[in-house]
Design a protein around this motif. Structure first.
Motif, PDB file in Angstrom:
ATOM      1  N   VAL A   6       0.792  -1.136  -0.042  1.00 33.91           N
ATOM      2  CA  VAL A   6       0.076   0.056   0.014  1.00 33.91           C
ATOM      3  C   VAL A   6       0.754   1.315   0.129  1.00 33.91           C
ATOM      4  O   VAL A   6       0.574   2.120  -0.660  1.00 33.91           O
ATOM      5  N   LEU A   7       1.862   1.187   0.965  1.00 33.62           N
ATOM      6  CA  LEU A   7       2.804   2.298   0.849  1.00 33.62           C
ATOM      7  C   LEU A   7       3.633   2.510  -0.272  1.00 33.62           C
ATOM      8  O   LEU A   7       3.659   3.810  -0.912  1.00 33.62           O
ATOM      9  N   LEU A   8       3.939   1.507  -1.016  1.00 32.63           N
ATOM     10  CA  LEU A   8       4.631   1.572  -2.406  1.00 32.63           C
ATOM     11  C   LEU A   8       3.642   2.011  -3.544  1.00 32.63           C
ATOM     12  O   LEU A   8       4.199   3.001  -4.359  1.00 32.63           O
ATOM     13  N   ALA A   9       2.485   1.651  -3.464  1.00 35.07           N
ATOM     14  CA  ALA A   9       1.653   1.903  -4.365  1.00 35.07           C
ATOM     15  C   ALA A   9       1.254   3.563  -4.415  1.00 35.07           C
ATOM     16  O   ALA A   9       1.198   4.244  -5.550  1.00 35.07           O
ATOM     17  N   ILE A  56      14.097   9.300   1.887  1.00 37.40           N
ATOM     18  CA  ILE A  56      14.072   9.407   0.432  1.00 37.40           C
ATOM     19  C   ILE A  56      12.812   9.426  -0.262  1.00 37.40           C
ATOM     20  O   ILE A  56      12.753   9.830  -1.590  1.00 37.40           O
ATOM     21  N   MET A  57      11.845   8.862   0.270  1.00 37.90           N
ATOM     22  CA  MET A  57      10.662   8.900  -0.234  1.00 37.90           C
ATOM     23  C   MET A  57       9.993  10.175  -0.805  1.00 37.90           C
ATOM     24  O   MET A  57       9.248  10.634  -1.530  1.00 37.90           O
ATOM     25  N   ILE A  58      10.465  11.295   0.112  1.00 38.91           N
ATOM     26  CA  ILE A  58      10.157  12.635  -0.067  1.00 38.91           C
ATOM     27  C   ILE A  58      11.100  13.309  -1.037  1.00 38.91           C
ATOM     28  O   ILE A  58      10.672  14.232  -1.777  1.00 38.91           O
ATOM     29  N   TYR A  90       3.525   5.739  -3.066  1.00 36.81           N
ATOM     30  CA  TYR A  90       4.879   6.382  -3.510  1.00 36.81           C
ATOM     31  C   TYR A  90       4.684   6.367  -5.125  1.00 36.81           C
ATOM     32  O   TYR A  90       4.995   7.565  -5.511  1.00 36.81           O
ATOM     33  N   PHE A  91       4.463   5.224  -5.812  1.00 40.31           N
ATOM     34  CA  PHE A  91       4.326   5.453  -7.147  1.00 40.31           C
ATOM     35  C   PHE A  91       3.339   6.307  -8.035  1.00 40.31           C
ATOM     36  O   PHE A  91       3.742   6.698  -8.949  1.00 40.31           O
ATOM     37  N   VAL A  92       2.105   6.223  -7.266  1.00 50.03           N
ATOM     38  CA  VAL A  92       1.232   7.183  -7.765  1.00 50.03           C
ATOM     39  C   VAL A  92       1.643   8.622  -7.521  1.00 50.03           C
ATOM     40  O   VAL A  92       1.417   9.437  -8.477  1.00 50.03           O
ATOM     41  N   LEU A  93       2.499   8.924  -6.397  1.00 50.52           N
ATOM     42  CA  LEU A  93       3.019  10.236  -6.092  1.00 50.52           C
ATOM     43  C   LEU A  93       4.144  10.568  -7.296  1.00 50.52           C
ATOM     44  O   LEU A  93       4.027  11.818  -7.812  1.00 50.52           O
ATOM     45  N   GLN A  94       4.769   9.512  -7.719  1.00 46.00           N
ATOM     46  CA  GLN A  94       5.848   9.567  -8.747  1.00 46.00           C
ATOM     47  C   GLN A  94       5.136  10.061 -10.056  1.00 46.00           C
ATOM     48  O   GLN A  94       5.598  10.887 -10.750  1.00 46.00           O
ATOM     49  N   LEU A 119       7.546  -0.602 -12.096  1.00 43.61           N
ATOM     50  CA  LEU A 119       8.449  -0.621 -10.793  1.00 43.61           C
ATOM     51  C   LEU A 119       7.603  -0.999  -9.725  1.00 43.61           C
ATOM     52  O   LEU A 119       8.203  -1.898  -8.954  1.00 43.61           O
ATOM     53  N   PHE A 120       6.310  -0.877  -9.525  1.00 46.32           N
ATOM     54  CA  PHE A 120       5.631  -1.284  -8.299  1.00 46.32           C
ATOM     55  C   PHE A 120       5.397  -2.763  -8.496  1.00 46.32           C
ATOM     56  O   PHE A 120       5.488  -3.533  -7.438  1.00 46.32           O
ATOM     57  N   SER A 121       5.130  -3.345  -9.498  1.00 46.77           N
ATOM     58  CA  SER A 121       5.129  -4.839  -9.800  1.00 46.77           C
ATOM     59  C   SER A 121       6.375  -5.495  -9.357  1.00 46.77           C
ATOM     60  O   SER A 121       6.381  -6.580  -8.875  1.00 46.77           O
ATOM     61  N   SER A 122       7.635  -4.840  -9.608  1.00 47.79           N
ATOM     62  CA  SER A 122       8.726  -5.310  -9.344  1.00 47.79           C
ATOM     63  C   SER A 122       9.037  -5.285  -7.792  1.00 47.79           C
ATOM     64  O   SER A 122       9.512  -6.394  -7.409  1.00 47.79           O
ATOM     65  N   TYR A 123       8.652  -4.111  -7.242  1.00 46.29           N
ATOM     66  CA  TYR A 123       8.670  -4.134  -5.657  1.00 46.29           C
ATOM     67  C   TYR A 123       7.798  -5.204  -5.005  1.00 46.29           C
ATOM     68  O   TYR A 123       8.280  -6.004  -4.138  1.00 46.29           O
ATOM     69  N   VAL A 124       6.705  -5.233  -5.560  1.00 47.96           N
ATOM     70  CA  VAL A 124       5.731  -6.269  -5.120  1.00 47.96           C
ATOM     71  C   VAL A 124       6.538  -7.735  -4.987  1.00 47.96           C
ATOM     72  O   VAL A 124       6.343  -8.499  -4.223  1.00 47.96           O
TER      73      VAL A 124
END
Length: 496
Positions: A14-17, A352-354, A19-23, A85-90
């Motif tokens: 959920v956090l990664l999702a 990092i995420m910010i 983050y990538f929406v933010l990107q 990228l999200f799929s890779s992290y998952v």
């Protein structure tokens, strides 16, 4: 994996999702212009081919398919990249969950990918084919580890899909499955998983996926490999020993560049526990160590026998992406307490995420204060909008693929050609007016039609060089009255 296990790690995804929406949002807010790899995708989406040049076609095929449904746009480009990228992290997280018992270490291993600059920053900045390599490596690695721990027809199938996609992403991906195979064969307990007859499925699936490109590669080997070999062997007229020294030193620097920040973060998070933990081991750490050694040996063979003199850090993605997981496996083997370490990891992760999206935006938007302009500051759309007021082009010839891709984004119904990519040559003999556009030196230099474009006109249309003109368009995020200069010309422009 049990339902409770899925819940244990679901917050990571959920956090990664988010983050990538933010990107995606940051990329769309930064600039409408495209960078090198993005422009390449937009330009080459005009046709579907079994091969396009020095990079295998996986990303091109994927982006072409998306463009067919969603249209050519920056949104489609950014969504595809961030979904990969999200799929890779998952997949990486699921692999970590198979290998680690400690939930905190699963989180640190998965989110630890963000400590690798080439993956957290460079992949967002522009890279496409390297993103495809990471995606493919994550698929393969998950299938490989699952085949070793929980073998099934599905696990061998997943590994085959990863290999097929990987070979279509970058040719150097081949070292990863080779390293995994050799590393597993070296362990008597893992050997039966390699000699399992289900491995035939892995090989068959991989072959089916890459077969169309292999037929193309057979007839275009020089075209596909010349540019990459030129980059790798660019040692000038250096002696053999100098070339080897250059290759080894570039490999060392690339490794430090790739792994340095990750090592520093783990040292900060685990304080004094990391050094003794590196002396511990398990079946999994020994497997990954053998894989990394085989991968390193393969690179060294390219240096010693293949003439490679310049190893880029991004070329190490197919192997060193496992580094955060490797460290976490070492830490678990040492029995290190992870509660405090995880609490120390959280603020580092937040920075990092910010910091990454803020830096990506600031590097472009900051030009209004610094006067330092990136490619994303160039006003391609403004240039095209102005020229379309003079006449509506029936075809466009651009001075390079970067310019061609940016133009293609804003006028997708018109064929856009580039003089640096002669393989795409649709018939435009009857299309008039033809618009010629090229980038001009921003400080001095000739404003005339580039000779290569004049030669193209003569060779392909039998037309003489038209009169060249110059257009100045304000930069995105310009300082004062700064503008970018484009050269342009019309062939057979109809009078109004």
């Amino acid at each position: 994996m049990t339902e409770s296990s899925r819940r244990d790690i679901s917050w990571i995804f959920v956090l990664l999702a988010a983050y990538f929406v933010l990107q995606v949002g940051v990329r769309l807010a930064t600039s409408h212009s495209l960078d090198l790899d993005e422009a390449e995708q937009a330009f080459r989406s005009q046709w579907l081919a079994a091969g396009y040049g020095p990079q295998p076609p996986f990303y091109n095929w994927l982006q072409y398919t998306v463009f067919q449904f969603a249209g050519v746009s920056l949104t489609a480009l950014s969504v595809v990249k961030n979904l990969l990228l999200f799929s890779s992290y998952v997949l990486y997280g699921l692999t970590a969950r198979l290998m680690l018992r400690d939930k905190a270490l699963v989180a640190i291993a998965t989110l630890g990918l963000l400590t690798i600059p080439q993956m957290a920053f460079e992949m967002q900045r522009d890279l496409t084919h390297t993103v495809a390599v990471f995606f493919s490596a994550s698929i393969f690695f998950y299938g490989f580890i699952r085949s070793l721990k929980q073998p099934s027809l599905a696990s061998y199938l997943i590994a085959g899909i990863g290999i097929g996609f990987g070979l279509l992403a970058k040719y150097n991906f081949a070292i990863l499955p080779a390293a995994a195979l050799i590393a597993a064969l070296a362990d008597a307990r893992l050997r039966p998983r390699i000699f399992d007859r289900r491995l035939v499925l892995t090989a068959a699936v991989a072959l089916v996926i890459v077969l169309p490109h292999l037929f193309w590669l057979k007839d275009n080997l020089d075209f596909a490999t010349a540019r990459t070999l030129e980059k790798m062997t660019a040692s000038g007229h250096a002696s053999y020993l100098t070339q080897v020294a250059m290759g080894v030193s570039s490999l060392a620097l690339a490794t430090i560049s790739f792994a340095g920040l990750t090592v520093a973060v783990f040292a900060l998070v685990f304080v004094k526990s990391l050094r003794p933990a590196l002396g511990s081991g398990s079946e999994w750490t020994r497997l990954l160590e053998r894989m990394m050694l085989v991968f390193l040996a393969g690179i060294l063979l390219l240096i010693v026998f293949g003439g490679a003199a310049g190893i880029k850090d991004r070329w190490l993605v197919p192997m060193l992406f496992i580094l955060p997981l490797y460290f976490c496996l070492k830490i678990e083997a040492a029995g290190v307490e992870t509660g405090k370490a995880f609490r120390r990891f959280v603020p580092v992760l937040a920075v990092i995420m910010i910091g990454v999206p803020a830096t990506l935006y600031g590097s472009v938007a900051g030009a209004r204060f610094t006067g330092h302009y990136e490619r994303l500051n160039r006003p391609y759309a403004g240039m095209l909008e102005t020229l379309r007021k003079q006449a509506e082009p029936a075809a466009i010839l651009a001075g390079d693929s970067l310019l061609a891709g940016n133009i293609r984004q804003d006028i997708p119904g018109v064929p856009v050609l580039s003089v640096d990519y002669p393989a795409f040559h649709p018939d435009i003999a009857g299309r008039r007016p033809l618009l010629l556009v090229w980038l001009l030196p921003q400080k001095g230099g000739s404003e005339a039609l580039p000779p290569i474009m004049a030669e193209w006109l003569q060779a392909n249309l039998g037309a003489s060089a038209p009169q060249a003109s110059v257009i100045d368009v304000p930069y995105f995020y310009r300082r004062g009255g700064d503008s970018y200069r484009f050269g342009y010309a019309w062939v057979n422009q109809r009078a109004e």
